[in-house]
Design a protein around this motif. Structure first.
Motif, mmCIF file in Angstrom:
data_model
loop_
_atom_site.group_PDB
_atom_site.id
_atom_site.type_symbol
_atom_site.label_atom_id
_atom_site.label_comp_id
_atom_site.label_asym_id
_atom_site.label_seq_id
_atom_site.Cartn_x
_atom_site.Cartn_y
_atom_site.Cartn_z
ATOM 1 N N ILE A 24 -5.892 6.602 -0.383
ATOM 2 C CA ILE A 24 -6.585 5.570 -1.201
ATOM 3 C C ILE A 24 -7.033 6.227 -2.710
ATOM 4 O O ILE A 24 -6.995 5.474 -3.637
ATOM 5 C CB ILE A 24 -7.839 5.113 -0.240
ATOM 6 C CG1 ILE A 24 -7.505 4.470 1.022
ATOM 7 C CG2 ILE A 24 -8.639 4.422 -1.130
ATOM 8 C CD1 ILE A 24 -6.760 3.233 0.715
ATOM 9 N N LEU A 72 -10.377 -1.084 4.945
ATOM 10 C CA LEU A 72 -9.836 -0.749 3.873
ATOM 11 C C LEU A 72 -11.036 -0.988 2.782
ATOM 12 O O LEU A 72 -10.976 0.000 1.946
ATOM 13 C CB LEU A 72 -8.951 -1.844 3.489
ATOM 14 C CG LEU A 72 -8.033 -1.663 2.208
ATOM 15 C CD1 LEU A 72 -7.260 -0.303 2.002
ATOM 16 C CD2 LEU A 72 -7.266 -2.843 1.728
ATOM 17 N N TRP A 111 -12.155 1.988 0.153
ATOM 18 C CA TRP A 111 -11.889 1.586 -1.144
ATOM 19 C C TRP A 111 -12.919 0.447 -1.512
ATOM 20 O O TRP A 111 -12.502 -0.704 -1.696
ATOM 21 C CB TRP A 111 -10.440 1.152 -1.300
ATOM 22 C CG TRP A 111 -9.942 0.909 -2.564
ATOM 23 C CD1 TRP A 111 -10.519 1.166 -3.706
ATOM 24 C CD2 TRP A 111 -8.730 0.493 -2.786
ATOM 25 N NE1 TRP A 111 -9.512 0.782 -4.807
ATOM 26 C CE2 TRP A 111 -8.339 0.444 -4.049
ATOM 27 C CE3 TRP A 111 -7.468 0.110 -1.910
ATOM 28 C CZ2 TRP A 111 -7.326 -0.077 -4.872
ATOM 29 C CZ3 TRP A 111 -6.390 -0.533 -2.596
ATOM 30 C CH2 TRP A 111 -6.287 -0.380 -3.901
ATOM 31 N N THR A 115 -1.940 -2.424 8.832
ATOM 32 C CA THR A 115 -1.517 -0.986 8.328
ATOM 33 C C THR A 115 -0.901 -0.157 9.227
ATOM 34 O O THR A 115 -0.792 0.928 9.633
ATOM 35 C CB THR A 115 -2.891 -0.097 7.870
ATOM 36 O OG1 THR A 115 -3.722 -0.202 9.139
ATOM 37 C CG2 THR A 115 -3.519 -0.742 6.580
ATOM 38 N N LEU A 165 -4.849 4.231 5.226
ATOM 39 C CA LEU A 165 -6.171 4.211 5.099
ATOM 40 C C LEU A 165 -7.093 5.575 4.661
ATOM 41 O O LEU A 165 -8.302 5.515 4.632
ATOM 42 C CB LEU A 165 -6.913 3.694 6.434
ATOM 43 C CG LEU A 165 -6.519 2.105 6.518
ATOM 44 C CD1 LEU A 165 -6.988 1.661 7.797
ATOM 45 C CD2 LEU A 165 -7.058 1.073 5.555
ATOM 46 N N ILE A 192 -4.535 -8.070 5.959
ATOM 47 C CA ILE A 192 -4.208 -6.328 5.823
ATOM 48 C C ILE A 192 -3.748 -5.853 7.150
ATOM 49 O O ILE A 192 -4.266 -6.058 8.209
ATOM 50 C CB ILE A 192 -5.451 -5.828 5.427
ATOM 51 C CG1 ILE A 192 -5.877 -6.232 4.039
ATOM 52 C CG2 ILE A 192 -5.187 -4.316 5.372
ATOM 53 C CD1 ILE A 192 -4.954 -6.052 2.801
ATOM 54 N N LEU A 196 0.908 -1.165 -0.046
ATOM 55 C CA LEU A 196 0.100 -0.039 -0.102
ATOM 56 C C LEU A 196 0.858 1.153 -0.114
ATOM 57 O O LEU A 196 0.568 2.106 -0.591
ATOM 58 C CB LEU A 196 -0.998 -0.130 1.143
ATOM 59 C CG LEU A 196 -2.070 -1.070 1.043
ATOM 60 C CD1 LEU A 196 -2.868 -1.199 2.578
ATOM 61 C CD2 LEU A 196 -3.062 -0.664 0.103
#
Ligand SMILES: CNCC(=O)c1nnc(C(C)(C)C)o1
Length: 313
Positions: free
Chosen positions: A248, A275, A279, A134, A243, A132, A114
């Protein structure tokens, strides 16, 4: 997954005064390029990582991030940040003469995927992400302070054993001096305990072979030191940066498949869901009988399905 294959080329790329990266190429020499971003950080690549990709279609690029695996100096924390790694990926891409490539990453590899895509969206064909992560403070708190500990109480007891009671209010911070100790015994005991915690919790059914890998002192030392270094620095990012809508929006156009284990206690599904909320265009698979590991049968099957589908792009 595809059968095991060997690289047709390996190499070393000097990326700074201190760091030299190990990389390897396998599959189709003039194939569709894909870069694999390993987890940890500090985990290094494994030969089985090549098996997520059809070798008759993909030019498969694996490399060990700074201080990891065969990259040198091993376990070095100097000049080792998320943004150094993002620059390294670009240096490797240019070194290999690749214009644009598919990006595949799980766990920390999804974090770095990312960060790289948001920094260089024009260089990314597609994203295939797993588990995922982050690096938000809430994610670190769940796995290293008060969350996964309720599901694996016996492993948690072993994990916090090296930490004096008085320092257990912030486990990640308390591990830092031990993982950076001049005393080998202190440092390696801490590295094995830190690594064992993650190996114990990575699969739905604990894999004793994976847990035993924590006894490989050199690998554990790099894995634990580099992970802890990134975590005490919150990944060198704003909390939740990856995020943010503004971030994004830079990658919203890129096809992205996410595969997330329902019972992933290392990188819980809440982040994959966050996410998806920011998105909505991504394809999110939540695997009902999987934990964190990419090797969970339901997870690896969906990851290969995604790379097969993206092979024509
Ligand atoms: C919090 N770190 C999770 C991670 O990136 C990770 N989990 N397992 C791995 C290896 C497969 C590299 C051991 O990495």
């Amino acid at each position: 997954m595809y059968p095991p294959i060997e690289p047709y080329e390996t190499g070393k790329l000097k990326v700074s005064d201190i760091h030299t990266l190990y990389y390897e190429l396998s599959g189709k020499k003039d194939g569709n390029p894909i870069v694999f971003l390993h987890g940890g950080p500090g985990g290094g690549t494994d030969p089985l990582d090549r098996s997520f990709f059809d070798p008759s279609k993909y030019k498969i690029v694996l490399f060990d991030q700074r201080g990891s695996g065969n990259s040198t100096p091993t376990a070095s924390l100097e000049e080792n940040t998320t943004w150094d790694l993002v620059k390294d990926i670009e240096k490797l891409r240019e070194h290999l003469g690749i214009d644009k490539w598919h990006v595949f990453g799980g766990s920390w590899g999804s974090t770095l995927s990312l960060a790289y895509a948001q920094s260089h969206p024009d260089r990314v064909k597609t994203l295939v992400l797993r588990g995922i992560f982050t690096l938000r403070k809430s994610e670190l708190r769940f796995f290293y302070q008060d969350g996964a500990s309720h599901i694996f109480p016996e492993a948690w007891e072993e994990f916090i054993a090296p930490i004096p009671e008085a320092e257990r209010g912030d486990i990640v911070l308390a591990y830092h001096p031990q993982l950076n100790s001049e005393d080998d015994e202190t440092r390696l005991r801490a590295a094995r305990a830190w690594t064992k915690w993650e190996m114990w919790t990575s699969k739905l059914h604990v894999d004793p072979k994976q847990v035993a890998e924590a006894d490989d002192s050199e690998w554990s030392n790099a894995f634990a030191r580099i992970e802890n270094h990134y975590f005490v620095n919150n990944g060198f990012m704003r909390d939740g940066q990856l995020l943010e809508k503004q971030e994004i929006d830079k990658i919203r156009h890129i096809p992205c498949v996410v595969v997330q284990g329902r019972y992933d206690v290392v990188c819980p599904a809440t982040t994959a869901y966050a996410l998806k909320k920011v998105w909505p265009e991504i394809t999110l698979h939540i695997v009902p009988d999987a934990g964190h590991s990419s090797r969970e049968p339901g997870t690896s099957k969906l990851l290969v399905k995604a790379t097969d589908e993206f092979a024509h792009i």
